[in-house]
Motif scaffolding. Structure first.
Motif, PDB file in Angstrom:
ATOM      1  N   PRO A  55       6.349   6.177  17.777  1.00 37.75           N
ATOM      2  CA  PRO A  55       6.492   6.667  16.399  1.00 37.75           C
ATOM      3  C   PRO A  55       5.097   6.803  15.874  1.00 37.75           C
ATOM      4  O   PRO A  55       4.907   7.798  15.713  1.00 37.75           O
ATOM      5  N   HIS A  56       4.237   5.693  15.457  1.00 36.73           N
ATOM      6  CA  HIS A  56       2.978   5.838  15.178  1.00 36.73           C
ATOM      7  C   HIS A  56       1.981   6.448  15.907  1.00 36.73           C
ATOM      8  O   HIS A  56       1.649   7.147  14.961  1.00 36.73           O
ATOM      9  N   LEU A  57       1.793   5.683  17.244  1.00 36.96           N
ATOM     10  CA  LEU A  57       0.784   6.606  17.673  1.00 36.96           C
ATOM     11  C   LEU A  57       0.477   8.023  17.757  1.00 36.96           C
ATOM     12  O   LEU A  57       0.057   8.908  18.403  1.00 36.96           O
ATOM     13  N   ASP A  58       2.184   8.022  18.317  1.00 37.47           N
ATOM     14  CA  ASP A  58       2.394   9.186  18.247  1.00 37.47           C
ATOM     15  C   ASP A  58       2.320  10.161  17.464  1.00 37.47           C
ATOM     16  O   ASP A  58       1.474  11.756  17.208  1.00 37.47           O
ATOM     17  N   ARG A  59       2.128  10.103  15.908  1.00 39.95           N
ATOM     18  CA  ARG A  59       2.054  10.647  14.551  1.00 39.95           C
ATOM     19  C   ARG A  59       1.052  10.840  15.043  1.00 39.95           C
ATOM     20  O   ARG A  59      -0.090  12.095  14.537  1.00 39.95           O
ATOM     21  N   TYR A 300       7.643  -4.720  28.797  1.00 44.54           N
ATOM     22  CA  TYR A 300       6.544  -4.041  28.380  1.00 44.54           C
ATOM     23  C   TYR A 300       6.465  -3.067  27.644  1.00 44.54           C
ATOM     24  O   TYR A 300       5.634  -2.889  26.777  1.00 44.54           O
ATOM     25  N   TYR A 301       8.006  -1.930  27.837  1.00 47.70           N
ATOM     26  CA  TYR A 301       8.325  -1.217  26.233  1.00 47.70           C
ATOM     27  C   TYR A 301       8.004  -1.808  25.022  1.00 47.70           C
ATOM     28  O   TYR A 301       7.510  -0.999  23.821  1.00 47.70           O
ATOM     29  N   ALA A 302       8.707  -3.086  25.316  1.00 46.41           N
ATOM     30  CA  ALA A 302       9.541  -4.007  23.563  1.00 46.41           C
ATOM     31  C   ALA A 302       7.652  -4.135  23.523  1.00 46.41           C
ATOM     32  O   ALA A 302       7.421  -3.854  22.306  1.00 46.41           O
ATOM     33  N   ASP A 308       3.013  -0.754  18.758  1.00 46.51           N
ATOM     34  CA  ASP A 308       3.342   0.366  18.017  1.00 46.51           C
ATOM     35  C   ASP A 308       3.011   0.557  16.106  1.00 46.51           C
ATOM     36  O   ASP A 308       2.735   1.131  14.705  1.00 46.51           O
ATOM     37  N   GLU A 309       4.441  -0.581  15.932  1.00 44.70           N
ATOM     38  CA  GLU A 309       4.563  -1.389  14.291  1.00 44.70           C
ATOM     39  C   GLU A 309       3.638  -1.486  13.580  1.00 44.70           C
ATOM     40  O   GLU A 309       3.435  -1.263  12.871  1.00 44.70           O
TER      41      GLU A 309
END
Length: 619
Positions: A55-59, A300-302, A308-309
């Motif tokens: 979410p943070h990188l998307d923002r 990898y996703y985790a 990201d956090e």
């Protein structure tokens, strides 16, 4: 694969002159560079895997521009991040960065003054000379200490965490997991060390470091200081061991994780970078199983979500300190990662999942939500940051600034060159990609415009022969451009024959490999090294690394001179008006890997030499 050792390597003579004049009258922007490790383009961006939660990188991406076709040029070693980061810090393209890497390894043999001159040509020092307060924390993995280059250094991390998995055949963490058998490895258990070494996850420590520095910068700005900062924040994540707290693993139930496209149980070709003995490839069971690949992709996703956090914490602090409006933010990674695509786990290959990282840039000239498909190299960000800092010349940097593209300039790509050691080459152009394995004499051809996952190899189709010849000719031109001396024509004469016929009247330039001569000319093409000193004043100062194989020596044989006569003291510099900074560089007998040339190319070339360094399995 271990290359032959260098026979000769002389240090460079380098000087930087800064005159007593103000660098600029307008306040310069802060630059925040956030660097990930092993993050593939398809985990972020318009075409990303929707399973990955960032979410943070998307923002951040919505607030600025995304370059959807960012590439790493390749590597001379299995430790691809070493090559990527050396290109980034020196501003040199792949094989010139290899030469620079050899220089770094030999700096200890030079005087303190010569070492300092070398440091002044590297990215952080150049930012400091442009008036920036410089800061570093995280993964370095370059041949010189960051203490020599930055004003502030916190934690310095190695290429990857020490996870106590040195024995790849028996220790937990490798060749895992096996379905229906217990998996002794746990990404969330601190007892396995790795990112948990020291008791707190390394990504969290890096975010702590960054937040601390931003708070100090906020106080300095509040006191009236206008000195800008340059922050280089280098996460080890999401490199393996792919560890994160259990709450992030819980976000990705195994039954919801999809297989990558294309999924294969094994890759059909076995050459350097692609064989199952490579450290990256040994992480998962071989042949691959759907179960094992899903487990690795879940981990990898985790770790990407955990990364990201931490980035969110940094961005929030930047805003809280009132520094956001005058700060450019650049986010990318040193390359991508297969993690199950094509039956591969690592990044030592020529497929997009391994060559392409995400690339986001946010700043006053980056339009919110802007998406740019022009191919770039991630190392363009060094030139971009220097441009933002007021260095309009960027002498010695072989990559280009991205500011014109952000301002709407259109550019036609001449092809994206990629290389891995002596075992793989690729060219991507006009909707097609040609991959070559010269040791195996294998060709692979993909229509990536219609087949973005590179699933369907068309090289065996007779109708594609002329297309492959055209791409091969382009690849050979790119080899000349980047001083790549690997002889592909010997491995693929059926493709080279067309090129030779076309160029009989105007042959392609063949770089000399003689360590004894260097030609004088004024070639200052931004993507090639300045190949000598000229008696006439060049259009711009010769400020790039000079490799030991001048490009135009055959044009001026009478003007060549012996390297041993080159003075270590640099010639009188040419001056540039404000900011008044002059950089010059002289290198002597720089070694670089060379390959066997055809007999007609060997004429007049004496004492060919080889260089080396890392092994293909080192990470």
């Amino acid at each position: 694969m271990t290359m032959n050792p260098c026979r000769h390597l002389w240090a460079i003579g380098l000087g930087i002159l800064v005159l007593a004049a103000p660098i600029a009258t307008v306040a310069k922007p802060n630059i925040l560079f956030i660097f990930a490790d092993d993050q593939a383009y398809d985990t972020l961006g318009p075409g990303d895997d929707p399973q990955v939660q960032t979410p943070h990188l998307d923002r951040l991406a919505r607030q600025g521009a995304q370059f959807t076709h960012c590439f790493n040029m390749g590597s001379w070693t299995g430790a691809v991040c070493v090559a990527s980061r050396t290109m980034l810090i020196t501003g040199k393209t792949l094989w010139h960065a290899h030469a620079a890497n050899q220089m770094m390894r030999n700096l200890k043999n030079q005087s303190a003054a010569e070492q300092n001159q070398f440091y002044n040509a590297l990215w952080p020092r150049r930012m400091r000379l442009l008036g920036y307060e410089t800061y570093f924390t995280g993964k370095w993995h370059i041949g010189v200490s960051p203490h020599h280059l930055f004003d502030h250094v916190t934690h310095i991390r190695p290429g990857m965490p020490n996870d106590s998995r040195s024995d790849r055949t028996t220790t937990v963490g490798y060749h895992r997991p096996i379905e229906s058998q217990p998996d002794d490895w746990s990404p969330a258990d601190p007892k396995f060390g790795g990112f948990w070494e020291g008791g707190r996850h390394w990504s969290e420590i890096l975010a702590d470091d960054a937040v601390g520095f931003l708070r100090s910068e906020g106080k300095r700005a509040a006191s009236g200081s206008t000195k800008p900062f340059f922050m280089y924040l280098a996460f080890n994540a999401p490199h393996d061991p792919r560890q994160s707290p259990q709450e992030f693993l819980d976000r990705y139930p195994l039954e919801s994780v999809k297989l990558p496209t294309p999924y294969q149980d094994k890759y059909p070709h076995n050459t350097s970078g692609l064989n199952p003995g490579l450290r990256d490839e040994a992480l998962a069971v071989y042949p691959r199983t759907e179960y094992a690949v899903k487990v690795h992709r879940r981990e990898y996703y985790a770790i990407i979500s955990h990364l990201d956090e931490q980035i969110g914490r940094i961005l929030n602090e930047l805003q809280a300190q009132g520094l956001r409006d005058n700060t450019w933010i650049i986010y990318t990674a040193d390359h991508g990662l297969a993690c199950g695509h094509h039956g591969l786990m690592g990044k030592q290959n020529m497929y997009d999942h391994s060559l392409r990282p995400p690339f986001i840039i946010v700043g006053p000239k980056a339009k919110p939500g802007q998406v740019i498909g022009t191919p770039i190299f991630l190392q363009d960000l060094m030139a971009t940051s220097l441009h933002l800092a007021g260095d309009n010349e960027r002498n010695g940097v072989e990559f280009r600034s991205l500011l014109p593209l952000l301002e709407g300039k259109k550019e036609t790509s001449k092809g994206v060159y990629s290389a891995y050691t002596e075992s793989q080459r690729a060219i991507r152009h006009d909707g097609w990609k040609l991959i070559l394995y010269p040791k195996l004499k294998v060709k692979r051809l993909y229509n990536y415009a219609a087949d973005r996952h590179e699933q369907h190899d068309l090289a065996h189709q007779p109708a594609q022969t002329e297309r492959m010849k055209t791409l091969f000719a382009n690849l050979q031109r790119q080899q000349k451009k980047y001083d790549d001396t690997l002889d592909l024509a010997a491995a693929f004469p059926e493709l080279a024959r067309w090129l030779i016929t076309r160029t009989q009247r105007r042959p392609l330039r063949t770089p000399s490999n003689s360590p004894n001569t260097i030609a004088n000319n004024t070639d200052t093409h931004p993507m090639r090294p300045f190949s000598g000193r000229s008696l006439a004043k060049p259009k711009q100062p010769p400020a790039t690394l000079i490799t030991g194989n001048p490009q135009n020596s055959r044009k001026h044989p009478k003007k060549s001179q012996n390297f041993s006569s080159f003075p270590l003291t640099p010639p009188r510099p040419f001056l540039i008006s404000p900011p008044v900074i002059t950089v010059w560089l002289v290198s002597c007998r720089v070694a670089r890997p060379t390959q066997q040339l055809e007999s007609r190319q060997r004429a007049g070339i004496a004492n060919s030499f080889h260089c080396s360094g890392e092994t293909a399995n080192s990470l």
